[in-house]
Enzyme design. Structure first.
Site, PDB file in Angstrom:
ATOM      1  N   CYS A 131      15.791  -7.981  -7.095  1.00 57.74           N
ATOM      2  CA  CYS A 131      14.903  -9.129  -7.330  1.00 57.74           C
ATOM      3  C   CYS A 131      15.083 -10.120  -6.179  1.00 57.74           C
ATOM      4  CB  CYS A 131      15.163  -9.777  -8.685  1.00 57.74           C
ATOM      5  SG  CYS A 131      16.874 -10.255  -8.991  1.00 57.74           S
ATOM      6  N   ASP A 133      19.222  -0.904  -9.967  1.00 55.13           N
ATOM      7  CA  ASP A 133      18.756  -2.292  -9.902  1.00 55.13           C
ATOM      8  C   ASP A 133      19.953  -3.078  -9.376  1.00 55.13           C
ATOM      9  OD1 ASP A 133      17.434  -4.663 -10.157  1.00 55.13           O
ATOM     10  OD2 ASP A 133      17.642  -4.791 -12.330  1.00 55.13           O
ATOM     11  N   ASP A 137      27.792  -0.033 -16.162  1.00 51.61           N
ATOM     12  CA  ASP A 137      27.968  -1.341 -15.540  1.00 51.61           C
ATOM     13  C   ASP A 137      29.460  -1.608 -15.412  1.00 51.61           C
ATOM     14  OD1 ASP A 137      25.860  -3.772 -14.984  1.00 51.61           O
ATOM     15  OD2 ASP A 137      27.883  -4.530 -15.314  1.00 51.61           O
ATOM     16  N   GLY A 145      18.108  -4.246 -20.387  1.00 50.53           N
ATOM     17  CA  GLY A 145      16.663  -4.369 -20.552  1.00 50.53           C
ATOM     18  C   GLY A 145      15.899  -3.170 -20.038  1.00 50.53           C
TER      19      GLY A 145
END
Length: 213
Positions: free
Chosen positions: A149, A96, A49, A30
């Site tokens: 997050c 992230d 990843d 994203g």
């Protein structure tokens, strides 16, 4: 659908059109897609990843986007040879990081039952290792954004503080000022902290760092 908080990370990174960029924990891509759009499909974005399954979800999304500057690659770990080959060459790096996800409790209330002091301890070690490996990619004068997050200081401020002590070749930037440069009036201070009850987003944390030129 992408949460507004997650998309703000792209504006903190603020890649230029012909930059070399690494999305270190790209997942389903994203944020890679947003970065590709900000760069108008110029430059090059490496979407790394450790999960081939997660990256496979990026491929149909990438095709729909029409972008040609995103290159998904599966890596074994943060010390993969493909990572080391890019050391000191990258203009912008986004981390992230894998985290507890406790900033997303409004959407995933069961998360609070799936975390423990032990799992948090393991995450902290992983986050620190990933941040240090990602930092090695950044060229002098380049930018590194670390984000989660999560709302826990152990995964956020503590990780960044420990990193800056070990890596004096990096210094912190003011996230509010970086967003203002992108015409976004959202000043939560030097560090970006987003809260569901204040900002209507998931809980997010981000720190923007620059390597000495």
């Amino acid at each position: 659908m992408q949460d507004e908080g997650s998309q703000l990370l792209g504006f903190l990174l603020a890649p230029k059109r012909h930059d070399l960029v690494v999305d270190f924990c790209a997942g389903a891509g994203g944020k890679s897609l947003m970065l590709g759009a900000l760069m108008h499909s110029h430059g090059r974005i490496y979407a790394f990843d450790v999960s081939a399954a997660r990256l496979s979800r990026l491929k149909p999304r990438l095709k729909r986007s029409g972008l040609s500057n995103i290159h998904p690659q599966t890596i074994r770990n943060e010390n993969d040879l493909r990572i080391k080959r890019l050391a000191g060459k990258i203009d912008r790096v986004l981390v992230d990081a894998p985290c507890s996800g406790l900033g997303t409790l409004r959407r995933n209330p069961d998360l609070k039952w799936r975390q423990s002091p032990q799992s948090l301890g393991e995450l902290k070690l992983k986050q620190a290792a990933i941040l240090h490996a990602a930092a090695n990619l950044v060229k002098p004068g380049g930018r590194l954004v670390y984000a989660t997050c999560s709302l826990l200081a152990e995964e956020n401020e503590d990780i960044v503080t420990a990193f800056l002590i070990k890596r004096p070749d990096f210094f912190g930037l003011h996230c509010g000022e970086l967003l203002r440069e992108q015409r976004i009036e959202l000043d939560t201070g030097r560090l970006l902290r987003l809260y569901p009850h204040l900002h209507g987003t998931d809980g997010f944390f981000a720190a923007a760092l620059q390597r000495n030129a």
